[in-house]
Design a protein around this motif. Sequence first.
Motif, short mmCIF file in Angstrom:
data_model
loop_
_atom_site.label_atom_id
_atom_site.label_comp_id
_atom_site.label_asym_id
_atom_site.label_seq_id
_atom_site.Cartn_x
_atom_site.Cartn_y
_atom_site.Cartn_z
N UNK A 47 52.81 40.18 29.30
CA UNK A 47 51.65 40.15 28.59
C UNK A 47 50.24 39.75 29.66
N UNK A 48 50.44 38.63 30.29
CA UNK A 48 49.53 38.11 31.08
C UNK A 48 49.25 39.55 32.19
N UNK A 49 50.20 39.88 32.75
CA UNK A 49 49.61 41.00 33.86
C UNK A 49 48.99 42.19 32.99
N UNK A 50 49.52 42.40 31.54
CA UNK A 50 48.63 43.47 31.22
C UNK A 50 47.21 43.31 30.64
N UNK A 51 47.15 41.88 30.43
CA UNK A 51 45.51 41.46 30.10
C UNK A 51 44.92 41.61 31.36
N UNK A 52 45.26 41.07 32.49
CA UNK A 52 44.39 41.13 33.61
C UNK A 52 44.34 42.55 34.24
N UNK A 53 45.46 43.39 34.48
CA UNK A 53 45.63 44.70 34.78
C UNK A 53 44.43 45.57 34.05
N UNK A 54 44.21 45.44 32.85
CA UNK A 54 43.23 46.27 31.95
C UNK A 54 41.97 45.77 32.47
N UNK A 55 41.69 44.56 32.69
CA UNK A 55 40.39 44.10 33.06
C UNK A 55 39.91 44.15 34.51
N UNK A 56 41.09 44.30 35.32
CA UNK A 56 40.63 44.84 36.58
C UNK A 56 40.45 46.08 36.77
N UNK A 57 41.05 47.03 35.88
CA UNK A 57 40.89 48.54 36.14
C UNK A 57 39.63 48.80 35.27
N UNK A 58 39.04 48.06 34.53
CA UNK A 58 37.67 48.11 33.89
C UNK A 58 36.53 47.85 35.01
N UNK A 59 36.71 47.09 35.97
CA UNK A 59 35.89 47.21 37.03
C UNK A 59 35.18 48.38 37.43
N UNK A 60 36.10 49.26 37.55
CA UNK A 60 35.71 50.68 37.93
C UNK A 60 34.76 51.38 37.24
N UNK A 61 34.60 50.83 35.82
CA UNK A 61 33.79 51.72 34.71
C UNK A 61 32.42 50.78 34.51
N UNK A 62 32.28 49.79 35.37
CA UNK A 62 30.96 49.08 35.28
C UNK A 62 30.04 48.73 36.68
N UNK A 63 28.79 48.47 36.41
CA UNK A 63 28.01 48.18 37.30
C UNK A 63 27.30 47.04 37.41
N UNK A 64 26.71 46.60 38.57
CA UNK A 64 25.94 45.44 38.41
C UNK A 64 24.57 45.85 37.71
N UNK A 65 24.13 44.82 36.92
CA UNK A 65 22.87 45.17 36.16
C UNK A 65 21.66 44.50 36.93
N UNK A 66 20.29 44.47 36.31
CA UNK A 66 19.21 43.96 37.10
C UNK A 66 19.38 42.36 37.18
N UNK A 67 20.07 41.63 36.57
CA UNK A 67 20.29 40.09 36.76
C UNK A 67 21.06 40.04 37.95
N UNK A 68 22.26 40.73 38.03
CA UNK A 68 22.93 40.54 39.44
C UNK A 68 22.12 40.81 40.78
N UNK A 69 21.20 41.99 40.70
CA UNK A 69 20.44 42.33 41.72
C UNK A 69 19.27 41.19 41.99
N UNK A 70 18.88 40.76 40.92
CA UNK A 70 17.79 39.53 41.03
C UNK A 70 18.36 38.51 41.83
N UNK A 71 19.47 38.20 41.75
CA UNK A 71 20.12 36.93 42.35
C UNK A 71 20.33 37.34 43.67
N UNK A 72 20.85 38.27 44.10
CA UNK A 72 21.00 38.86 45.48
C UNK A 72 19.69 38.98 46.24
N UNK A 73 18.53 39.36 45.45
CA UNK A 73 17.24 39.41 46.22
C UNK A 73 16.83 38.05 46.25
#
Length: 226
Positions: A47-73
């Motif tokens: 169950x624990x692996x399933x929860x984190x496997x799903x969240x890990x896989x989902x990283x491929x579907x998301x991108x940084x937003x302007x707030x992440x970029x503002x901190x890198x700047x």
Amino acid sequence: MKIVVLTGAGISAESGLSTFRDNNGLWENHRIEDVATPEAFARNPDLVHKFYNLRRANLKNVKPNPAHFALAEAEKKFNNFLLVTQNVDNLHERAGSRNLIHMHGELLGKKCTFCNKISRIDGKLCKELVCEFCGKAGGLRPDIVWFGEMPYEMERIYKELLQCNLFVSIGTSGSVYPAAGFVEIAKQAGARTVELNLEPGEQKSHFQESIYGKASDIVHDFFGNL
Ligand code: OAD
């Protein structure tokens, strides 16, 4: 000027990642005791692996937003800038942040409970997997700091907080310690303390200044005007 920034799930919300305590947040749909404790992993690793496997896989579907970029700047603009995140996603590094501490671990990490070696994992973790360092099967877990465990790099974080002039907390409800206590440490050290969040967090009374709004709007504005 020495700056320490703390981020939480709210900074990744506009990238499409669920927060923990908002409506429909991760902890509304999953019990912490079932997926985010060492006891849960011992009881039901699948169950624990399933929860984190799903969240890990989902990283491929998301991108940084302007707030992440503002901190890198901001890291480039101010040379003494430490970013401490409670988030286990990889959006800060994908936006370009480098001086970064993942105090609650990383979805893209795995840790062997036999030999304690930490390494990267892009795909799925399962209880049959063999550790590439010690050769034992069954001990690999997500490199996530669970409830009851000690977050990473606390000594370095406290040292930086005690020396900083500005502490900014972004997108966190301020309900999980030790991160929730950082503002008090920075304040005692004489730093200016600022909360940037959608709404007042639980530590509101400890901040000298609060700015409420979406991270994608207010983070850029705050550091742009600094
Ligand atoms: P929470 O879900 O507790 O809080 C998220 C905060 O972000 C809330 O205060 C929201 O109001 C705010 N927020 C939501 N959308 C936002 C937006 N677009 N812009 C700005 N703010 C927004 O998440 P955390 O505080 O990160 O720990 O939770 C702390 C820890 O609790 C997590 O690291 C995790 C969890 O249990 C572990 O798993 C060990």
